[in-house]
Design a protein around this motif. Structure first.
Motif, PDB file in Angstrom:
ATOM      1  N   ALA A  55       0.866  -1.172   0.000  1.00  0.00           N
ATOM      2  CA  ALA A  55       0.000   0.000   0.000  1.00  0.00           C
ATOM      3  C   ALA A  55       0.908   1.228   0.000  1.00  0.00           C
ATOM      4  O   ALA A  55       1.831   1.317   0.808  1.00  0.00           O
ATOM      5  CB  ALA A  55      -0.895  -0.010   1.238  1.00  0.00           C
ATOM      6  N   VAL A  56       0.652   2.140  -0.910  1.00  0.00           N
ATOM      7  CA  VAL A  56       1.491   3.316  -1.057  1.00  0.00           C
ATOM      8  C   VAL A  56       0.657   4.542  -0.701  1.00  0.00           C
ATOM      9  O   VAL A  56      -0.458   4.711  -1.218  1.00  0.00           O
ATOM     10  CB  VAL A  56       2.022   3.424  -2.504  1.00  0.00           C
ATOM     11  CG1 VAL A  56       2.992   4.586  -2.643  1.00  0.00           C
ATOM     12  CG2 VAL A  56       2.682   2.112  -2.939  1.00  0.00           C
ATOM     13  N   VAL A  57       1.193   5.369   0.203  1.00  0.00           N
ATOM     14  CA  VAL A  57       0.454   6.539   0.685  1.00  0.00           C
ATOM     15  C   VAL A  57       1.339   7.782   0.655  1.00  0.00           C
ATOM     16  O   VAL A  57       2.556   7.681   0.790  1.00  0.00           O
ATOM     17  CB  VAL A  57      -0.094   6.310   2.119  1.00  0.00           C
ATOM     18  CG1 VAL A  57      -1.023   5.103   2.169  1.00  0.00           C
ATOM     19  CG2 VAL A  57       1.012   6.166   3.144  1.00  0.00           C
ATOM     20  N   PRO A  58       0.724   8.971   0.514  1.00  0.00           N
ATOM     21  CA  PRO A  58       1.509  10.205   0.565  1.00  0.00           C
ATOM     22  C   PRO A  58       2.130  10.443   1.948  1.00  0.00           C
ATOM     23  O   PRO A  58       3.309  10.733   2.064  1.00  0.00           O
ATOM     24  CB  PRO A  58       0.516  11.302   0.210  1.00  0.00           C
ATOM     25  CG  PRO A  58      -0.559  10.603  -0.560  1.00  0.00           C
ATOM     26  CD  PRO A  58      -0.651   9.228   0.039  1.00  0.00           C
ATOM     27  N   SER A  59       1.325  10.315   3.026  1.00  0.00           N
ATOM     28  CA  SER A  59       1.832  10.531   4.383  1.00  0.00           C
ATOM     29  C   SER A  59       0.887   9.911   5.397  1.00  0.00           C
ATOM     30  O   SER A  59      -0.328  10.132   5.338  1.00  0.00           O
ATOM     31  CB  SER A  59       1.982  12.027   4.684  1.00  0.00           C
ATOM     32  OG  SER A  59       2.338  12.207   6.040  1.00  0.00           O
ATOM     33  N   LYS A  71      -7.079   0.009   7.834  1.00  0.00           N
ATOM     34  CA  LYS A  71      -7.952  -0.980   7.182  1.00  0.00           C
ATOM     35  C   LYS A  71      -7.154  -2.166   6.657  1.00  0.00           C
ATOM     36  O   LYS A  71      -7.554  -3.314   6.830  1.00  0.00           O
ATOM     37  CB  LYS A  71      -8.758  -0.332   6.043  1.00  0.00           C
ATOM     38  CG  LYS A  71      -9.972   0.415   6.519  1.00  0.00           C
ATOM     39  CD  LYS A  71     -10.832   0.850   5.356  1.00  0.00           C
ATOM     40  CE  LYS A  71     -12.044   1.604   5.833  1.00  0.00           C
ATOM     41  NZ  LYS A  71     -12.899   2.056   4.736  1.00  0.00           N
ATOM     42  N   PHE A  72      -6.034  -1.898   5.996  1.00  0.00           N
ATOM     43  CA  PHE A  72      -5.218  -3.004   5.497  1.00  0.00           C
ATOM     44  C   PHE A  72      -4.659  -3.826   6.662  1.00  0.00           C
ATOM     45  O   PHE A  72      -4.582  -5.052   6.582  1.00  0.00           O
ATOM     46  CB  PHE A  72      -4.105  -2.530   4.572  1.00  0.00           C
ATOM     47  CG  PHE A  72      -4.540  -2.372   3.144  1.00  0.00           C
ATOM     48  CD1 PHE A  72      -5.162  -3.411   2.463  1.00  0.00           C
ATOM     49  CD2 PHE A  72      -4.325  -1.193   2.457  1.00  0.00           C
ATOM     50  CE1 PHE A  72      -5.570  -3.283   1.133  1.00  0.00           C
ATOM     51  CE2 PHE A  72      -4.733  -1.048   1.122  1.00  0.00           C
ATOM     52  CZ  PHE A  72      -5.352  -2.091   0.476  1.00  0.00           C
ATOM     53  N   ASN A  73      -4.276  -3.186   7.750  1.00  0.00           N
ATOM     54  CA  ASN A  73      -3.785  -3.912   8.923  1.00  0.00           C
ATOM     55  C   ASN A  73      -4.867  -4.854   9.455  1.00  0.00           C
ATOM     56  O   ASN A  73      -4.614  -6.033   9.718  1.00  0.00           O
ATOM     57  CB  ASN A  73      -3.347  -2.934  10.013  1.00  0.00           C
ATOM     58  CG  ASN A  73      -2.694  -3.631  11.179  1.00  0.00           C
ATOM     59  OD1 ASN A  73      -1.632  -4.223  11.057  1.00  0.00           O
ATOM     60  ND2 ASN A  73      -3.337  -3.571  12.336  1.00  0.00           N
ATOM     61  N   GLU A  74      -6.075  -4.341   9.568  1.00  0.00           N
ATOM     62  CA  GLU A  74      -7.200  -5.133  10.090  1.00  0.00           C
ATOM     63  C   GLU A  74      -7.586  -6.252   9.127  1.00  0.00           C
ATOM     64  O   GLU A  74      -7.782  -7.396   9.532  1.00  0.00           O
ATOM     65  CB  GLU A  74      -8.390  -4.198  10.325  1.00  0.00           C
ATOM     66  CG  GLU A  74      -9.639  -4.879  10.848  1.00  0.00           C
ATOM     67  CD  GLU A  74     -10.790  -3.891  10.962  1.00  0.00           C
ATOM     68  OE1 GLU A  74     -11.863  -4.188  10.404  1.00  0.00           O
ATOM     69  OE2 GLU A  74     -10.606  -2.824  11.574  1.00  0.00           O
ATOM     70  N   VAL A  85       2.767  -7.446   4.233  1.00  0.00           N
ATOM     71  CA  VAL A  85       2.003  -6.237   3.934  1.00  0.00           C
ATOM     72  C   VAL A  85       2.872  -5.040   4.301  1.00  0.00           C
ATOM     73  O   VAL A  85       3.327  -4.912   5.445  1.00  0.00           O
ATOM     74  CB  VAL A  85       0.676  -6.195   4.722  1.00  0.00           C
ATOM     75  CG1 VAL A  85      -0.145  -4.986   4.297  1.00  0.00           C
ATOM     76  CG2 VAL A  85      -0.113  -7.484   4.511  1.00  0.00           C
ATOM     77  N   TYR A  86       3.109  -4.197   3.310  1.00  0.00           N
ATOM     78  CA  TYR A  86       3.915  -3.002   3.502  1.00  0.00           C
ATOM     79  C   TYR A  86       3.072  -1.763   3.228  1.00  0.00           C
ATOM     80  O   TYR A  86       2.217  -1.777   2.351  1.00  0.00           O
ATOM     81  CB  TYR A  86       5.090  -2.965   2.510  1.00  0.00           C
ATOM     82  CG  TYR A  86       6.118  -4.053   2.647  1.00  0.00           C
ATOM     83  CD1 TYR A  86       6.729  -4.324   3.858  1.00  0.00           C
ATOM     84  CD2 TYR A  86       6.508  -4.787   1.535  1.00  0.00           C
ATOM     85  CE1 TYR A  86       7.705  -5.310   3.970  1.00  0.00           C
ATOM     86  CE2 TYR A  86       7.480  -5.771   1.625  1.00  0.00           C
ATOM     87  CZ  TYR A  86       8.077  -6.029   2.849  1.00  0.00           C
ATOM     88  OH  TYR A  86       9.041  -6.998   2.941  1.00  0.00           O
ATOM     89  N   LYS A 107       0.410  -6.047  11.607  1.00  0.00           N
ATOM     90  CA  LYS A 107       0.621  -6.825  10.372  1.00  0.00           C
ATOM     91  C   LYS A 107       1.354  -5.995   9.318  1.00  0.00           C
ATOM     92  O   LYS A 107       2.243  -6.479   8.627  1.00  0.00           O
ATOM     93  CB  LYS A 107      -0.731  -7.321   9.827  1.00  0.00           C
ATOM     94  CG  LYS A 107      -0.647  -8.101   8.534  1.00  0.00           C
ATOM     95  CD  LYS A 107      -0.063  -9.490   8.704  1.00  0.00           C
ATOM     96  CE  LYS A 107      -0.146 -10.280   7.413  1.00  0.00           C
ATOM     97  NZ  LYS A 107       0.400 -11.609   7.515  1.00  0.00           N
ATOM     98  N   VAL A 108       0.967  -4.734   9.191  1.00  0.00           N
ATOM     99  CA  VAL A 108       1.563  -3.853   8.185  1.00  0.00           C
ATOM    100  C   VAL A 108       2.929  -3.371   8.667  1.00  0.00           C
ATOM    101  O   VAL A 108       3.072  -2.921   9.803  1.00  0.00           O
ATOM    102  CB  VAL A 108       0.657  -2.630   7.910  1.00  0.00           C
ATOM    103  CG1 VAL A 108       1.349  -1.640   6.987  1.00  0.00           C
ATOM    104  CG2 VAL A 108      -0.675  -3.068   7.314  1.00  0.00           C
TER     105      VAL A 108
END
Length: 172
Positions: A55-59, A71-74, A85-86, A107-108
């Motif tokens: 998962a790529v995020v600005p900040s 959400k991805f962690n859950e 999961v990164y 997890k992330v």
């Protein structure tokens, strides 16, 4: 010269330019060099033989990025260890570590692209105007191929979680 791509994303309605190649499903996943929250280098080889949901995020310090990472962690917590999961951002590793501790993220694994911008440039998601990463999701199979990619059209919107998770589970 780095490839420039336009017409793909906007930030608060304003057109932005992405730097780097158009990495698509079926392509070999490009290598990258980022650092984890302990300032240790991490690259594609670190997840060799595993399925990677990136998962790529600005900040992480923004509402949508915070929500996306939680959400991805859950939603990936019950996936087997063969799935890594990164979350990759330009945030400094110290800020990522503090944020993960406060948010209870387990997890992330957060990774910072602040040193070389190699993830952003190699995956074509570095925003030229902001020097931040465009919100996107990549799923990389055990074979090192990109199985799924979403570049979120409006940077302030959330990704399609269900499709990313379905693509990940399909590789199990």
């Amino acid at each position: 010269m780095t490839e420039e791509r336009t017409g793909i994303i906007t930030f608060k309605g304003n057109p932005m330019t992405l730097l780097g190649p158009d990495v698509k499903p079926g392509d070999s996943a490009p290598d990258f060099r980022v650092v984890n929250t302990d300032l240790q280098p991490v690259g594609l080889a670190d997840s060799k033989g595993k399925i990677s949901l990136v998962a790529v995020v600005p900040s992480l310090d923004t509402g949508v990025c915070d929500t996306m990472t939680r959400k991805f962690n859950e939603q990936t917590a019950r996936l087997p260890d063969e799935v890594v999961v990164y979350t990759v951002s330009m945030d400094l590793p110290f800020a990522q570590k503090r944020w993960c501790g406060n948010a209870g993220i387990e997890k992330v694994k957060t990774l910072s692209d602040y040193q070389d911008r190699s993830f952003g440039l190699n995956y074509g998601v570095l925003i030229k105007e902001l020097k931040l990463l465009a919100r996107s999701v990549f799923v990389i199979g055990k074979d090192g191929k990109v199985a799924y990619r979403e570049i979120v059209r409006e940077v302030t919107d959330e990704p399609d979680y269900e499709s990313a998770l379905a693509a990940t589970k399909k590789l199990l």
